[in-house]
Design an enzyme around this catalytic site. Structure first.
Site, PDB file in Angstrom:
ATOM      1  N   GLY A   1       0.831  -1.213   0.000  1.00 38.70           N
ATOM      2  CA  GLY A   1       0.000   0.000   0.000  1.00 38.70           C
ATOM      3  C   GLY A   1       0.860   1.255   0.000  1.00 38.70           C
ATOM      4  N   ASP A   2       1.896   1.260   0.807  1.00 36.49           N
ATOM      5  CA  ASP A   2       2.792   2.430   0.880  1.00 36.49           C
ATOM      6  C   ASP A   2       3.485   2.635  -0.473  1.00 36.49           C
ATOM      7  OD1 ASP A   2       2.095   2.166   3.522  1.00 36.49           O
ATOM      8  OD2 ASP A   2       3.992   1.285   4.129  1.00 36.49           O
TER       9      ASP A   2
HETATM   10  N1  LIG Z   1      -1.755 -10.358  -4.553  1.00 32.94           N
HETATM   11  C1  LIG Z   1      -1.383  -9.287  -5.270  1.00 32.94           C
HETATM   12  N2  LIG Z   1      -1.107  -9.416  -6.585  1.00 32.94           N
HETATM   13  C2  LIG Z   1      -0.755  -8.340  -7.338  1.00 32.94           C
HETATM   14  N3  LIG Z   1      -0.639  -7.095  -6.842  1.00 32.94           N
HETATM   15  C3  LIG Z   1      -0.909  -6.907  -5.535  1.00 32.94           C
HETATM   16  C4  LIG Z   1      -1.291  -7.979  -4.666  1.00 32.94           C
HETATM   17  N4  LIG Z   1      -1.485  -7.486  -3.421  1.00 32.94           N
HETATM   18  C5  LIG Z   1      -1.238  -6.155  -3.501  1.00 32.94           C
HETATM   19  N5  LIG Z   1      -0.902  -5.812  -4.760  1.00 32.94           N
HETATM   20  C6  LIG Z   1      -0.617  -4.470  -5.293  1.00 32.94           C
HETATM   21  O1  LIG Z   1      -0.319  -3.560  -4.246  1.00 32.94           O
HETATM   22  C7  LIG Z   1      -1.359  -2.567  -4.139  1.00 32.94           C
HETATM   23  C8  LIG Z   1      -1.603  -2.221  -2.683  1.00 32.94           C
HETATM   24  O2  LIG Z   1      -1.887  -3.388  -1.950  1.00 32.94           O
HETATM   25  P1  LIG Z   1      -3.060  -3.503  -0.874  1.00 32.94           P
HETATM   26  O3  LIG Z   1      -2.889  -4.833  -0.236  1.00 32.94           O
HETATM   27  O4  LIG Z   1      -4.343  -3.226  -1.518  1.00 32.94           O
HETATM   28  O5  LIG Z   1      -2.701  -2.289   0.116  1.00 32.94           O
HETATM   29  P2  LIG Z   1      -2.540  -2.220   1.700  1.00 32.94           P
HETATM   30  O6  LIG Z   1      -1.144  -2.746   1.966  1.00 32.94           O
HETATM   31  O7  LIG Z   1      -2.653  -0.765   2.003  1.00 32.94           O
HETATM   32  O8  LIG Z   1      -3.644  -3.064   2.297  1.00 32.94           O
HETATM   33  C9  LIG Z   1      -2.572  -3.221  -4.836  1.00 32.94           C
HETATM   34  O9  LIG Z   1      -3.481  -2.250  -5.267  1.00 32.94           O
HETATM   35  C10 LIG Z   1      -1.876  -3.952  -5.987  1.00 32.94           C
HETATM   36  O10 LIG Z   1      -1.483  -3.070  -7.019  1.00 32.94           O
HETATM   37  O1  LIG Z   2       1.810   2.482  11.701  1.00 33.02           O
HETATM   38  P1  LIG Z   2       1.182   1.130  11.564  1.00 33.02           P
HETATM   39  O2  LIG Z   2      -0.256   1.170  11.158  1.00 33.02           O
HETATM   40  O3  LIG Z   2       1.411   0.281  12.789  1.00 33.02           O
HETATM   41  O4  LIG Z   2       1.888   0.398  10.369  1.00 33.02           O
HETATM   42  C1  LIG Z   2       3.291   0.248  10.363  1.00 33.02           C
HETATM   43  C2  LIG Z   2       3.684  -0.870   9.487  1.00 33.02           C
HETATM   44  O5  LIG Z   2       3.119  -0.675   8.205  1.00 33.02           O
HETATM   45  C3  LIG Z   2       4.129  -0.725   7.195  1.00 33.02           C
HETATM   46  O6  LIG Z   2       4.452   0.621   6.873  1.00 33.02           O
HETATM   47  C4  LIG Z   2       3.585  -1.482   5.995  1.00 33.02           C
HETATM   48  O7  LIG Z   2       2.355  -0.875   5.577  1.00 33.02           O
HETATM   49  P2  LIG Z   2       1.427  -1.414   4.397  1.00 33.02           P
HETATM   50  O8  LIG Z   2       1.551  -2.910   4.368  1.00 33.02           O
HETATM   51  O9  LIG Z   2       0.039  -0.932   4.748  1.00 33.02           O
HETATM   52  O10 LIG Z   2       1.903  -0.778   3.129  1.00 33.02           O
HETATM   53  C5  LIG Z   2       5.324  -1.369   7.855  1.00 33.02           C
HETATM   54  O11 LIG Z   2       6.541  -0.887   7.339  1.00 33.02           O
HETATM   55  C6  LIG Z   2       5.163  -0.982   9.310  1.00 33.02           C
HETATM   56  O12 LIG Z   2       5.696  -1.932  10.190  1.00 33.02           O
END
Ligand SMILES: Nc1ncnc2c1ncn2[C@@H]1O[C@H](COP(=O)(O)OP(=O)(O)O)[C@@H](O)[C@H]1O
Ligand SMILES: O=P(O)(O)OC[C@H]1O[C@](O)(COP(=O)(O)O)[C@@H](O)[C@@H]1O
Length: 311
Positions: free
Chosen positions: A251-252
């Site tokens: 997500g980041d």
């Molecule tokens: N299983 C996957 N296959 C392909 N791309 C992925 C997958 N999981 C995440 N991504 C990519 O990373 C982006 C962010 O992941 P997501 O899991 O939705 O965010 P978050 O970490 O904030 O929950 C997705 O919109 C997609 O582009």
């Molecule tokens: O501040 P929070 O919500 O505890 O999240 C911190 C954690 O999220 C991350 O930034 C990863 O975030 P995402 O999987 O949502 O992209 C890690 O690097 C970190 O350990």
């Protein structure tokens, strides 16, 4: 210049074990630590994409020093405010046999109210802020209004503000009218108070957030990609199927890809494609390592863009 803000950074420590058994010593096969926390991850991916940026936030103790040193060594500029206590260590355990992943997020050190105000003061003084990207959990006992204050200060400096936070912090933060938010489906569901599954439901919820003053809502949906909703415009970018190693930081990375696209002068559709590719590129990396430029560039042409509406 692009600034990221992480009020509660973390050292992300990944441990690889073959299997977790109860009441015996589980031997660690491999372990790695990387600087983490949502804004810091955005900074790292921007650096990988060649975009100058500076990470701001609070660090504490030995873990904080280690985080700062690693970040600087890897080429990301940072300017942290030191506070007392110890920067948190978040632990990820990969069970190799099952592929199971356990994620343990720590609370982090407390940051005093006057120290929290220092971040807004810093934002008031930063040079030519083009984007300010704020992300992650609040330090214990910090009030979510802190985010609103930072957003309003950044907007007074004419920066575009991206907010990637959860729950109460998101609810309060959007009152500061950030330009962009990037909730995943669970975060958006919590924000609008209903469980969202179908695309139509997600679009309607994102439009409601547009009406609350957030110009662009990016809803990340894992392998289904990202929905961008901005006034009459709505697009969905879908990534190619890949062999996912780990999704932490995806997500980041998407936030970084989106900022990269806009800074490079591309339109919303192109920036959305870069956001999607950057997230997917991170899923290819082990532990909490993030997207490489090479992978992002390779994935960009494989992202499929669907225009849902364009009025
Ligand atoms: N299983 C996957 N296959 C392909 N791309 C992925 C997958 N999981 C995440 N991504 C990519 O990373 C982006 C962010 O992941 P997501 O899991 O939705 O965010 P978050 O970490 O904030 O929950 C997705 O919109 C997609 O582009
Ligand atoms: O501040 P929070 O919500 O505890 O999240 C911190 C954690 O999220 C991350 O930034 C990863 O975030 P995402 O999987 O949502 O992209 C890690 O690097 C970190 O350990």
């Amino acid at each position: 210049m692009i600034y990221t803000i992480t009020l509660n950074p973390a050292l992300d420590r990944t441990l690889w074990v073959s299997e977790i058994k109860e009441d015996v010593s589980n031997r660690i096969i491999r372990e790695e630590s990387y600087p983490g926390g949502k804004g810091i991850d955005v900074s790292k991916v921007l650096t990988a994409l060649g975009v100058p940026n500076r990470a701001l936030g609070f660090i504490a103790g030995f873990a904080g020093r280690q985080l700062e040193a690693q970040l600087t060594r890897d080429g990301t500029d940072c300017s942290f405010i030191p506070v007392s206590g110890e920067t948190r260590t978040n632990v990820v355990i990969h069970e190799l046999g099952s592929g199971r992943q356990i994620i343990l997020n720590s609370a982090g050190p407390e940051v005093k109210p006057f120290e929290l105000l220092e971040i807004s003061d810093l934002v008031r003084k930063i040079e030519e802020p083009e984007f300010v990207s704020i992300g992650g959990s609040l330090p214990p006992r910090a009030h979510p209004e802190v985010y609103r204050k930072i957003i309003e200060t950044a907007k007074l400096r004419r920066a575009k503000v991206v907010l990637d936070v959860d729950r109460e912090a998101l609810l309060v933060g959007i009152r500061g009218k950030p330009d962009v938010i990037k909730p995943n489906i669970h975060e958006l569901s919590a924000l609008v108070g209903k469980r969202l599954e179908k695309r139509g439901e997600i679009l309607e919820a994102a439009r409601e957030i547009n009406r609350r003053g957030v110009g662009i809502v990016l809803v990340s949906m894992g392998p289904r990609g990202i929905l961008l909703v901005s006034e009459g415009k709505a697009y969905q970018a879908v990534p190619p199927e890949v062999e996912v190693v780990n999704t932490i930081g995806a997500g980041d990375s998407s936030v970084a890809g989106f900022i990269y696209g806009l800074v490079a002068g591309r339109d919303l559709k192109e920036a959305l494609i870069w956001a999607t590719a950057a997230g997917t590129a991170t899923t290819l990396r082990q532990g909490t390592a993030l997207a490489t430029r090479e992978d992002v560039e390779r994935i960009v042409p494989q992202v499929r863009l669907e225009t849902i509406s364009e009025d």
